[in-house]
Design a protein around this motif. Structure first.
Motif, mmCIF file in Angstrom:
data_model
loop_
_atom_site.group_PDB
_atom_site.id
_atom_site.type_symbol
_atom_site.label_atom_id
_atom_site.label_comp_id
_atom_site.label_asym_id
_atom_site.label_seq_id
_atom_site.Cartn_x
_atom_site.Cartn_y
_atom_site.Cartn_z
ATOM 1 N N THR A 1 -27.040 -45.498 100.160
ATOM 2 C CA THR A 1 -28.203 -46.229 99.643
ATOM 3 C C THR A 1 -29.344 -46.246 100.655
ATOM 4 N N ALA A 2 -30.532 -46.575 100.131
ATOM 5 C CA ALA A 2 -31.734 -46.563 100.980
ATOM 6 C C ALA A 2 -31.673 -47.643 102.050
ATOM 7 N N TRP A 3 -31.161 -48.831 101.676
ATOM 8 C CA TRP A 3 -31.194 -49.926 102.659
ATOM 9 C C TRP A 3 -30.269 -49.653 103.838
ATOM 10 N N VAL A 4 -29.115 -49.027 103.589
ATOM 11 C CA VAL A 4 -28.227 -48.687 104.702
ATOM 12 C C VAL A 4 -28.882 -47.631 105.578
ATOM 13 N N ASN A 5 -29.565 -46.694 104.926
ATOM 14 C CA ASN A 5 -30.247 -45.639 105.664
ATOM 15 C C ASN A 5 -31.291 -46.219 106.617
ATOM 16 N N THR A 6 -32.140 -47.152 106.105
ATOM 17 C CA THR A 6 -33.141 -47.762 106.986
ATOM 18 C C THR A 6 -32.463 -48.573 108.087
ATOM 19 N N GLU B 1 -22.101 -43.188 113.365
ATOM 20 C CA GLU B 1 -21.791 -42.032 112.519
ATOM 21 C C GLU B 1 -22.861 -41.841 111.443
ATOM 22 N N LEU B 2 -23.248 -42.936 110.771
ATOM 23 C CA LEU B 2 -24.227 -42.844 109.687
ATOM 24 C C LEU B 2 -25.606 -42.478 110.211
ATOM 25 N N SER B 3 -25.966 -42.970 111.395
ATOM 26 C CA SER B 3 -27.290 -42.627 111.927
ATOM 27 C C SER B 3 -27.325 -41.160 112.356
ATOM 28 N N ALA B 4 -26.178 -40.643 112.804
ATOM 29 C CA ALA B 4 -26.114 -39.216 113.137
ATOM 30 C C ALA B 4 -26.316 -38.367 111.891
ATOM 31 N N ILE B 5 -25.689 -38.777 110.790
ATOM 32 C CA ILE B 5 -25.864 -38.064 109.522
ATOM 33 C C ILE B 5 -27.322 -38.134 109.077
ATOM 34 N N ALA B 6 -27.926 -39.323 109.229
ATOM 35 C CA ALA B 6 -29.318 -39.509 108.794
ATOM 36 C C ALA B 6 -30.273 -38.613 109.573
ATOM 37 N N GLN C 1 -29.541 -35.868 111.105
ATOM 38 C CA GLN C 1 -29.232 -34.487 110.747
ATOM 39 C C GLN C 1 -29.956 -34.083 109.464
ATOM 40 N N LYS C 2 -29.912 -35.013 108.481
ATOM 41 C CA LYS C 2 -30.591 -34.769 107.203
ATOM 42 C C LYS C 2 -32.090 -34.636 107.425
ATOM 43 N N ARG D 1 -34.436 -31.355 106.670
ATOM 44 C CA ARG D 1 -35.530 -31.466 105.719
ATOM 45 C C ARG D 1 -36.821 -30.904 106.349
ATOM 46 N N SER D 2 -37.017 -31.124 107.625
ATOM 47 C CA SER D 2 -38.262 -30.705 108.271
ATOM 48 C C SER D 2 -38.276 -29.209 108.559
ATOM 49 N N GLU D 3 -37.094 -28.620 108.536
ATOM 50 C CA GLU D 3 -37.054 -27.186 108.844
ATOM 51 C C GLU D 3 -37.535 -26.332 107.671
#
Lengths: 254, 56
Positions: free
Chosen positions: A242-247, B42-47, B49-50, B54-56
């Motif tokens: 979800t977007a909120w977890v991402n932010t 872990e989730l911030s690493a995935i973020a 990476q995404k 996307r910028s490439e």
């Protein structure tokens, strides 16, 4: 928030939404931790230092201050597990599923402690570590119920199917709770009868009772803290796309 | 003080019970705190990476 009107009902509904619950739990947890530590300090000081030795059991009875709160919590947490399981089955509430899954390992830990501290108390008082009597056996079954729930939920890949299967097991297992509670009255057992929850008059001195209640409170706040911490992990994991977890994670990382 | 730790001769039952309880309660609090930190990492690493792909 743009939701209008902001009545208590809409607030309540919003609390059930994962991001609000995640945030609220994060705000509450430091306060819960402080209360928990204060109760532990007061309870341990009262129980180990201030309370007099028992006239029959001497100093060995001091195990009561961890044994009885563990045993109470083992049953209380199971009641929470069963209630949230029922809610998750009936209303499909994600938060209730998270609370159920978060509660099981903590409840198993309390049950384990109740059994082991009871054994360490039983050896000097009864002369044996273990007897297959009603109270001890039903408490052991409680441990197996917790472990069975955890194994079942872990074995099914789909999160919601796993929660639903676990919920059925948890609800069926509720029959064990009254058996544990009344076991000391229904069967002849080595385990002593209730001392605190007798309605007419608890058969325990007030200087022993107060530390016991403080310790029971400390255990309750310990459960609240670790349960909320576990629900937060559950929420993050299940809402990872979800977007909120991402932010949240990108702001934490920077 | 020594008398306190002797627990009237029941020290070998009382203190292990307390030590095991302290250990179990501590672990049950520390485990989810560490798991949350690991998950956020872990989730911030995935973020990131995404973001990069996307910028490439």
């Amino acid at each position: 928030m743009s939701q209008n009107p902001d009545t208590w009902l809409t607030r309540f509904h919003r609390l059930g939404s994962p991001p609000s619950f995640y945030r609220l739990a994060g705000i509450l947890m430091p306060f819960i931790a402080i209360i928990c530590i204060a109760l532990f300090v007061a309870g341990l000081y009262g129980g180990l230092v201030l309370a007099p030795p028992d006239y029959q059991q001497g100093e060995s009875y001091r195990i009561i201050y961890i044994h009885v709160p563990s045993a109470w919590m083992s049953m209380f947490v199971y009641a929470v597990l069963a209630a949230t399981s029922a809610i998750s089955l009936i209303w499909r509430m994600k938060l209730a599923e998270a609370v159920a899954r978060a509660s099981a390992p903590v409840g198993a830990a309390y049950t384990f402690l109740a059994l082991v501290t009871g054994s360490l108390w039983g050896k000097p008082m009864w002369g044996t570590w273990w007897v297959w009597d009603a109270r001890l056996t039903s408490e052991l079954i409680l441990l197996f119920l917790y472990l069975g729930y955890m194994a079942l939920v872990a074995a099914i890949d789909d999160r919601r199917t796993a929660s639903r299967a676990g919920a059925v097991l948890a609800i069926v297992g509720v029959v064990n709770l009254p058996i544990i509670h009344f076991s000391v009255e229904w069967w002849n057992t080595l385990h002593q009868g209730p001392t605190v929850t007798k309605f007419d008059q608890p058969s325990i001195a007030i200087s022993m009772l107060i530390p016991l209640l403080l310790m029971a409170g400390a255990f309750k706040f310990h459960y609240l803290y670790t349960m909320l911490a576990r629900v937060r992990v559950e929420i993050l994991d299940s809402e990872r796309r979800t977007a909120w977890v991402n932010t949240l994670v990108t702001s934490k990382a920077s | 003080m020594i008398e306190f730790f002797q627990m009237g001769g029941y020290a070998i039952y009382v203190w292990p019970a307390y030590a095991l309880t302290a250990l179990t309660l501590a672990v049950s609090v520390i485990a989810p705190i560490r798991r949350r930190k690991r998950l956020i990492r872990e989730l911030s690493a995935i973020a990131t990476q995404k973001e990069r792909s996307r910028s490439e």
